[in-house]
Scaffold this motif. Structure first.
Motif, mmCIF file in Angstrom:
data_model
loop_
_atom_site.group_PDB
_atom_site.id
_atom_site.type_symbol
_atom_site.label_atom_id
_atom_site.label_comp_id
_atom_site.label_asym_id
_atom_site.label_seq_id
_atom_site.Cartn_x
_atom_site.Cartn_y
_atom_site.Cartn_z
ATOM 1 N N ARG A 22 0.843 -1.197 0.000
ATOM 2 C CA ARG A 22 0.000 0.000 0.000
ATOM 3 C C ARG A 22 0.882 1.253 0.000
ATOM 4 O O ARG A 22 2.093 1.167 0.158
ATOM 5 N N GLY A 23 0.195 2.412 -0.171
ATOM 6 C CA GLY A 23 0.938 3.652 -0.294
ATOM 7 C C GLY A 23 1.179 3.909 -1.782
ATOM 8 O O GLY A 23 1.542 2.982 -2.520
ATOM 9 N N ALA A 24 0.955 5.150 -2.203
ATOM 10 C CA ALA A 24 0.928 5.451 -3.643
ATOM 11 C C ALA A 24 2.197 5.016 -4.396
ATOM 12 O O ALA A 24 2.115 4.259 -5.375
ATOM 13 N N PRO A 25 3.404 5.444 -3.963
ATOM 14 C CA PRO A 25 4.579 5.036 -4.738
ATOM 15 C C PRO A 25 4.823 3.524 -4.688
ATOM 16 O O PRO A 25 5.234 2.926 -5.696
ATOM 17 N N ARG A 71 -6.563 -0.400 -7.622
ATOM 18 C CA ARG A 71 -7.104 0.651 -6.748
ATOM 19 C C ARG A 71 -7.204 1.942 -7.581
ATOM 20 O O ARG A 71 -6.317 2.203 -8.395
ATOM 21 N N CYS A 96 -1.759 8.804 8.488
ATOM 22 C CA CYS A 96 -1.575 7.570 7.715
ATOM 23 C C CYS A 96 -0.100 7.166 7.757
ATOM 24 O O CYS A 96 0.616 7.471 8.709
ATOM 25 N N ALA A 119 3.169 7.565 5.282
ATOM 26 C CA ALA A 119 3.814 8.011 4.039
ATOM 27 C C ALA A 119 5.315 7.822 4.228
ATOM 28 O O ALA A 119 6.116 8.724 4.032
ATOM 29 N N ALA A 164 5.383 2.895 2.471
ATOM 30 C CA ALA A 164 4.460 3.352 1.429
ATOM 31 C C ALA A 164 5.192 3.623 0.111
ATOM 32 O O ALA A 164 4.568 4.038 -0.863
ATOM 33 N N THR A 188 8.082 9.525 1.815
ATOM 34 C CA THR A 188 7.864 10.902 1.357
ATOM 35 C C THR A 188 7.768 11.814 2.588
ATOM 36 O O THR A 188 8.749 12.448 2.957
ATOM 37 N N GLN A 195 -3.228 2.680 9.621
ATOM 38 C CA GLN A 195 -1.865 2.756 9.075
ATOM 39 C C GLN A 195 -0.940 3.558 9.991
ATOM 40 O O GLN A 195 0.259 3.288 10.055
ATOM 41 N N ALA A 228 0.655 12.022 -0.351
ATOM 42 C CA ALA A 228 -0.462 12.258 -1.266
ATOM 43 C C ALA A 228 -0.646 11.061 -2.184
ATOM 44 O O ALA A 228 0.317 10.346 -2.486
ATOM 45 N N ASP A 229 -1.878 10.872 -2.607
ATOM 46 C CA ASP A 229 -2.187 9.804 -3.570
ATOM 47 C C ASP A 229 -2.413 10.355 -4.964
ATOM 48 O O ASP A 229 -2.208 9.657 -5.963
ATOM 49 N N ASN A 260 -5.482 12.427 -0.249
ATOM 50 C CA ASN A 260 -4.650 11.594 0.634
ATOM 51 C C ASN A 260 -5.604 10.811 1.537
ATOM 52 O O ASN A 260 -6.834 10.932 1.430
ATOM 53 N N LYS A 261 -5.039 10.017 2.408
ATOM 54 C CA LYS A 261 -5.833 9.134 3.279
ATOM 55 C C LYS A 261 -6.987 9.879 3.950
ATOM 56 O O LYS A 261 -6.830 11.016 4.377
ATOM 57 N N PHE A 310 -10.190 7.832 0.920
ATOM 58 C CA PHE A 310 -9.394 9.055 0.748
ATOM 59 C C PHE A 310 -10.312 10.268 0.816
ATOM 60 O O PHE A 310 -11.528 10.147 0.645
HETATM 61 O O1 MRU Z 1 -4.856 3.205 1.625
HETATM 62 P P1 MRU Z 1 -3.377 3.436 1.713
HETATM 63 O O2 MRU Z 1 -2.760 2.931 2.969
HETATM 64 O O3 MRU Z 1 -2.674 2.932 0.481
HETATM 65 O O4 MRU Z 1 -3.232 5.024 1.711
HETATM 66 C C1 MRU Z 1 -1.949 5.564 1.703
HETATM 67 C C2 MRU Z 1 -1.926 7.037 1.845
HETATM 68 O O5 MRU Z 1 -2.940 7.696 1.869
HETATM 69 C C3 MRU Z 1 -0.572 7.679 1.868
HETATM 70 O O6 MRU Z 1 -0.580 8.818 2.665
HETATM 71 C C4 MRU Z 1 -0.205 8.089 0.439
HETATM 72 O O7 MRU Z 1 -0.309 6.988 -0.429
HETATM 73 C C5 MRU Z 1 1.147 8.655 0.338
HETATM 74 S S1 MRU Z 1 2.376 7.452 0.582
HETATM 75 C C6 MRU Z 1 3.906 8.075 0.314
#
Ligand code: MRU
Length: 354
Positions: free
Chosen positions: A56-59, A98, A166, A168, A172, A178, A205, A245-246, A256-257, A323
């Motif tokens: 999980r986590g955007a990157p 997702r 959350c 980050a 993530a 980040t 998280q 951020a997502d 974001n979350k 989110f």
């Molecule tokens: O649902 P998740 O746990 O994947 O959500 C993650 C977040 O919202 C993080 O803050 C976001 O992806 C940034 S991660 C560097």
């Protein structure tokens, strides 16, 4: 423990990597009680790992998406190119695992662009090039996070309480993080700070992952429930907020979350600067404002239960958006690998892309 060793005082948490033709990832549903690295050689299994938030986590899900294309390619052992192409096209579906974090689509599209460019090469060469591109995506992410740390840590001073929401962090991303990357960089620069971590219901998280990760690096952290951010600010415990951020729209509105928006409003009310840390791959040139960002809604069990235990009335109606969007007007700066963007964001983001 595998990939969890101290390197000059900073723990190297490697969230996701490729080894022996398999994707290896830390199963984040098991933390903090169990640290387990899972091996995966099937793109559909990897897709499930993303959907269930094991990754999980955007990157991090962007890296997973890229590796998914590699797994799809490696799963084909024949010599019929048309069949091979079908298998890769099928693998591309991982980008729908997702909907909100744009890094997933960004990474899979990047892989598919490489694929389109090298289609005329042999099957073996295509497999190799796809693997190399996915590795570049993972390594670039680690480098970008360190650059964000360098640009962002001057915003933090010794004595600050820094609230984050959350996770980050390294977990993530491919490593370092980040928002937590900026915090790590501040600590590496010798600043004495304390992190406040929102627990981040429904999936916790903050409580499960951010506190675990910061503990690995011995960075002081205080856990609070999501409804305690207000009193923490009023009591002067919080001097900065930094979140990840997502997806970021071209006007600076930031998804974001869930719960990030209310933290940003509280920060404004209490004159606490609110920063977002995100790589450029998190900006979506197709999203003009936050209204263009799709918000994932998840299973109601996540709200009615905590770790499998029912906490709500049976059959109750539930709303479970994963989110929310923080309007740009609440954001004091957006930390990227190219520097810190300042308002007005429509202008600074346009410059970033020109
Ligand atoms: O649902 P998740 O746990 O994947 O959500 C993650 C977040 O919202 C993080 O803050 C976001 O992806 C940034 S991660 C560097």
């Amino acid at each position: 423990m595998e990939y969890l060793n101290l390197i000059s005082g900073v723990t190297m948490i490697k969230t996701i990597y490729f080894e022996d033709n398999k994707v290896k990832y830390i199963d984040q549903t098991l933390l903090p009680s169990t640290y387990k690295v899972v091996s995966c050689s099937d793109v559909r299994e990897l897709e499930i790992a993303i959907k269930t938030l094991a990754i999980r986590g955007a990157p991090a899900i962007g890296v997973a998406g890229a590796y998914g294309i590699v797994l799809a390619a490696l799963s084909y052992n024949g010599d019929d190119k048309e069949e091979f192409f079908k298998v890769i096209k099928d693998g591309e579906k991982i980008k729908n695992a997702r909907p909100t974090a744009v890094n997933l689509m960004w990474a899979v599209d990047r892989m598919m662009n490489v694929f389109s460019r090298i289609k005329n090469q042999s099957i073996d060469e295509i497999k190799k090039e796809l693997f190399l591109e996915a590795e570049r995506i993972r390594k670039e992410d680690a480098e970008i996070n360190r650059k964000m740390g360098q640009h962002g840590h001057p915003l933090i001073s010794t004595g600050d309480g820094v609230l984050t929401h959350c996770n980050a962090g390294a977990l993530a991303t491919s490593e370092y993080g980040t928002a937590l990357g900026v915090i790590r960089a501040a600590v590496e620069a010798g600043k004495k700070i304390r992190v406040f971590s929102d627990e981040t219901r429904p999936l916790l998280q903050g409580a499960r992952l951010t506190t675990w990760e910061l503990n690995q690096d011995r960075i002081p952290v205080t856990l609070i429930c999501d409804n305690m951010a207000g009193i923490s600010m009023r009591r002067g415990l919080i001097q900065k907020v930094i979140v990840g951020a997502d997806r970021i729209a071209m006007n600076g509105d930031t998804a974001n979350k869930i719960g990030t928006y209310q933290v940003a409003v509280l920060a404004k009310e209490n004159n606490v600067p609110f920063y977002v840390a995100a790589p450029i791959s998190t900006f979506d040139p197709k999203a003009r404002t936050g209204d263009d960002i799709p918000i994932e809604e998840r299973n109601k069990d996540e709200v009615t239960h905590i770790q499998g235990i029912r906490i709500a009335t049976e059959g109750i109606d539930v709303f479970n958006p994963a989110f929310d969007v923080t309007p740009a007007k609440y954001i004091s700066g957006i930390i990227t690998e190219k520097g810190v963007l300042k308002p007005p964001y429509d202008k600074s983001i346009k410059e970033l892309f020109s």
